[in-house]
Design a protein around this motif. Sequence first.
Motif, PDB file in Angstrom:
ATOM      1  N   LEU A 249      15.074  -5.877 -42.745  1.00 32.34           N
ATOM      2  CA  LEU A 249      15.895  -4.815 -42.153  1.00 32.34           C
ATOM      3  C   LEU A 249      17.345  -4.873 -42.605  1.00 32.34           C
ATOM      4  CD1 LEU A 249      14.573  -5.011 -38.468  1.00 32.34           C
ATOM      5  CD2 LEU A 249      13.722  -3.574 -40.329  1.00 32.34           C
ATOM      6  N   ALA A 250      17.687  -5.822 -43.474  1.00 32.65           N
ATOM      7  CA  ALA A 250      19.076  -6.024 -43.882  1.00 32.65           C
ATOM      8  C   ALA A 250      19.629  -4.780 -44.578  1.00 32.65           C
ATOM      9  CB  ALA A 250      19.173  -7.233 -44.809  1.00 32.65           C
ATOM     10  N   GLY A 251      20.896  -4.474 -44.290  1.00 37.99           N
ATOM     11  CA  GLY A 251      21.558  -3.359 -44.948  1.00 37.99           C
ATOM     12  C   GLY A 251      21.810  -3.657 -46.415  1.00 37.99           C
ATOM     13  N   VAL A 252      22.010  -2.602 -47.209  1.00 35.02           N
ATOM     14  CA  VAL A 252      22.285  -2.758 -48.640  1.00 35.02           C
ATOM     15  C   VAL A 252      23.694  -2.263 -48.932  1.00 35.02           C
ATOM     16  CG1 VAL A 252      19.905  -2.699 -49.435  1.00 35.02           C
ATOM     17  CG2 VAL A 252      21.095  -0.551 -49.041  1.00 35.02           C
TER      18      VAL A 252
ATOM     19  N   ASP B 242      26.117   0.716 -47.251  1.00 36.37           N
ATOM     20  CA  ASP B 242      26.833   0.286 -46.045  1.00 36.37           C
ATOM     21  C   ASP B 242      27.813  -0.826 -46.401  1.00 36.37           C
ATOM     22  OD1 ASP B 242      27.658  -0.690 -43.558  1.00 36.37           O
ATOM     23  OD2 ASP B 242      25.697  -0.361 -42.641  1.00 36.37           O
ATOM     24  N   PRO B 243      29.120  -0.597 -46.177  1.00 37.76           N
ATOM     25  CA  PRO B 243      30.105  -1.637 -46.505  1.00 37.76           C
ATOM     26  C   PRO B 243      29.981  -2.888 -45.645  1.00 37.76           C
ATOM     27  CG  PRO B 243      31.155   0.162 -45.321  1.00 37.76           C
ATOM     28  CD  PRO B 243      29.765   0.614 -45.650  1.00 37.76           C
ATOM     29  N   ARG B 244      29.218  -2.801 -44.556  1.00 40.76           N
ATOM     30  CA  ARG B 244      29.027  -3.976 -43.697  1.00 40.76           C
ATOM     31  C   ARG B 244      27.687  -4.666 -43.964  1.00 40.76           C
ATOM     32  NH1 ARG B 244      29.855  -1.828 -37.804  1.00 40.76           N
ATOM     33  NH2 ARG B 244      28.768  -0.025 -38.713  1.00 40.76           N
ATOM     34  N   ALA B 245      27.058  -4.321 -45.074  1.00 38.11           N
ATOM     35  CA  ALA B 245      25.788  -4.959 -45.448  1.00 38.11           C
ATOM     36  C   ALA B 245      26.056  -6.411 -45.852  1.00 38.11           C
ATOM     37  CB  ALA B 245      25.159  -4.188 -46.602  1.00 38.11           C
ATOM     38  N   PRO B 246      25.038  -7.269 -45.669  1.00 42.42           N
ATOM     39  CA  PRO B 246      23.703  -6.981 -45.111  1.00 42.42           C
ATOM     40  C   PRO B 246      23.624  -7.117 -43.594  1.00 42.42           C
ATOM     41  CG  PRO B 246      23.756  -9.237 -45.880  1.00 42.42           C
ATOM     42  CD  PRO B 246      25.111  -8.664 -46.185  1.00 42.42           C
ATOM     43  N   GLN B 247      24.720  -7.633 -42.956  1.00 41.38           N
ATOM     44  CA  GLN B 247      24.622  -7.901 -41.512  1.00 41.38           C
ATOM     45  C   GLN B 247      24.389  -6.639 -40.685  1.00 41.38           C
ATOM     46  OE1 GLN B 247      26.849  -9.364 -43.577  1.00 41.38           O
ATOM     47  NE2 GLN B 247      27.778 -11.186 -42.667  1.00 41.38           N
ATOM     48  N   ASN B 248      24.937  -5.497 -41.147  1.00 39.77           N
ATOM     49  CA  ASN B 248      24.686  -4.272 -40.394  1.00 39.77           C
ATOM     50  C   ASN B 248      23.283  -3.777 -40.752  1.00 39.77           C
ATOM     51  OD1 ASN B 248      25.807  -2.526 -38.438  1.00 39.77           O
ATOM     52  ND2 ASN B 248      26.032  -0.928 -39.978  1.00 39.77           N
ATOM     53  N   LEU B 249      22.320  -4.176 -39.953  1.00 35.10           N
ATOM     54  CA  LEU B 249      20.919  -3.874 -40.227  1.00 35.10           C
ATOM     55  C   LEU B 249      20.701  -2.367 -40.341  1.00 35.10           C
ATOM     56  CD1 LEU B 249      19.344  -6.355 -37.634  1.00 35.10           C
ATOM     57  CD2 LEU B 249      19.782  -6.774 -40.076  1.00 35.10           C
ATOM     58  N   VAL B 250      19.733  -1.974 -41.148  1.00 33.72           N
ATOM     59  CA  VAL B 250      19.478  -0.550 -41.382  1.00 33.72           C
ATOM     60  C   VAL B 250      19.238   0.205 -40.065  1.00 33.72           C
ATOM     61  CG1 VAL B 250      17.876   1.092 -42.439  1.00 33.72           C
ATOM     62  CG2 VAL B 250      18.677  -0.891 -43.738  1.00 33.72           C
ATOM     63  N   PRO B 251      18.414  -0.299 -39.125  1.00 35.85           N
ATOM     64  CA  PRO B 251      18.244   0.446 -37.869  1.00 35.85           C
ATOM     65  C   PRO B 251      19.544   0.564 -37.072  1.00 35.85           C
ATOM     66  CG  PRO B 251      16.500  -1.185 -38.134  1.00 35.85           C
ATOM     67  CD  PRO B 251      17.527  -1.481 -39.183  1.00 35.85           C
TER      68      PRO B 251
ATOM     69  N   GLY C  38      21.891   3.208 -38.900  1.00 37.25           N
ATOM     70  CA  GLY C  38      21.419   4.563 -38.668  1.00 37.25           C
ATOM     71  C   GLY C  38      21.612   5.013 -37.238  1.00 37.25           C
ATOM     72  N   LEU C  39      21.352   4.103 -36.298  1.00 37.08           N
ATOM     73  CA  LEU C  39      21.511   4.443 -34.881  1.00 37.08           C
ATOM     74  C   LEU C  39      22.974   4.690 -34.542  1.00 37.08           C
ATOM     75  CD1 LEU C  39      20.255   4.838 -32.118  1.00 37.08           C
ATOM     76  CD2 LEU C  39      20.302   2.354 -31.790  1.00 37.08           C
ATOM     77  N   GLU C  40      23.888   3.888 -35.080  1.00 39.65           N
ATOM     78  CA  GLU C  40      25.314   4.085 -34.829  1.00 39.65           C
ATOM     79  C   GLU C  40      25.769   5.471 -35.268  1.00 39.65           C
ATOM     80  OE1 GLU C  40      27.307   0.914 -36.816  1.00 39.65           O
ATOM     81  OE2 GLU C  40      27.254  -0.429 -35.073  1.00 39.65           O
ATOM     82  N   LYS C  41      25.332   5.901 -36.442  1.00 41.99           N
ATOM     83  CA  LYS C  41      25.723   7.225 -36.940  1.00 41.99           C
ATOM     84  C   LYS C  41      25.219   8.323 -36.012  1.00 41.99           C
ATOM     85  CE  LYS C  41      25.895   5.957 -41.844  1.00 41.99           C
ATOM     86  NZ  LYS C  41      25.265   6.141 -43.186  1.00 41.99           N
ATOM     87  N   LEU C  42      23.956   8.198 -35.579  1.00 45.24           N
ATOM     88  CA  LEU C  42      23.401   9.191 -34.664  1.00 45.24           C
ATOM     89  C   LEU C  42      24.162   9.222 -33.338  1.00 45.24           C
ATOM     90  CD1 LEU C  42      19.517   8.948 -35.022  1.00 45.24           C
ATOM     91  CD2 LEU C  42      20.927  10.991 -35.352  1.00 45.24           C
TER      92      LEU C  42
END
Length: 314
Positions: A270-273, A277-286, A289-293
């Motif tokens: 689930l790690a960000g890329v 995402d500038p906060r990758a990988p700690q800002n997990l993809v779910p 995405g949830l933060e943006k929504l």
Amino acid sequence: MTGFTVDPWDPGYAAALAVENLSEMGATSAELVIDIERPAADWKPVTPGPDVSPPGTLLVADGVRRIDARVWVHDPDAPMPVPGIAASYAAGIVRCGPDGADLAEIQVNRSLISASPHAPEVKTTHATYEPSKAADASFEELSLALQRLVTQLEVDLAVRHRSRGDDLLLVDGPLRGRSHLPRTIGYIKTHHTAYLPPPQSAVVAALAPGQRTPVFLMGTSWRRHAWYLRLPVQSSAPWAGVARCEASADLDPAQVVRLADEVTVALPPLAGVDYKDPRAPQNLVPIGGLEKLLRHHLGDSRLLYRALRTAAAG
């Protein structure tokens, strides 16, 4: 006369600064019990065994908050108006499983928070702000009261969507206020404080992707189990890709070690890329995405600010 006045000061003026440089992190006087899983002198990176499986369902909970306006509540019992904030906040749940991820629910609330018992319900053309009580009139306490509302909304949603005994709930941020929930992990992306002594901090720096530190117990104003893990990352910086996880202090060592292994196996996919995402990988993809929504669902801050000023003048 209306029951509140909007302060003209920009509510988004101040912002928190996260410390990214390990050398700048503050030391801590936190209570530490290092030898929960293995003796302090025997600390080394832990790789979960081949028998460890990720949970069948991983629920990811997150919340966002925004101050739409700073206000003054006209209190007949006080010599001067009492400061407050009009705030929007939202929480959501993403359900992750073998077949992918789907949005379980999003809920948006709005509150007028003040220490005054006379804080009104504020109805504007675009939203209604329900009154909520803060312990005192300091901005710090108003902000804490808002965070408590966000945390409670996350808890309410999580309880509503826990349907399996073996699901695992990951909350974005410290576990505080949610440690009573079963099989729940707090997930911390940035590091402000160096909690571990130097020998154990060196183990964090030595982690390979997919490894974790041994579990330890820490206590500040509250107690919890914790461990660090490293997600897949290109950088060779000592703490690149490192996140801290927290679990309830009430768990016995075997339970928390099992949870730590499950989380360490579940999170790398689930790690960000970094190109997304500038906060990758700690800002997990779910989480990303949830933060943006959630921020989208908060609505237009300028529109709400103008609506609050209009309601105050009415």
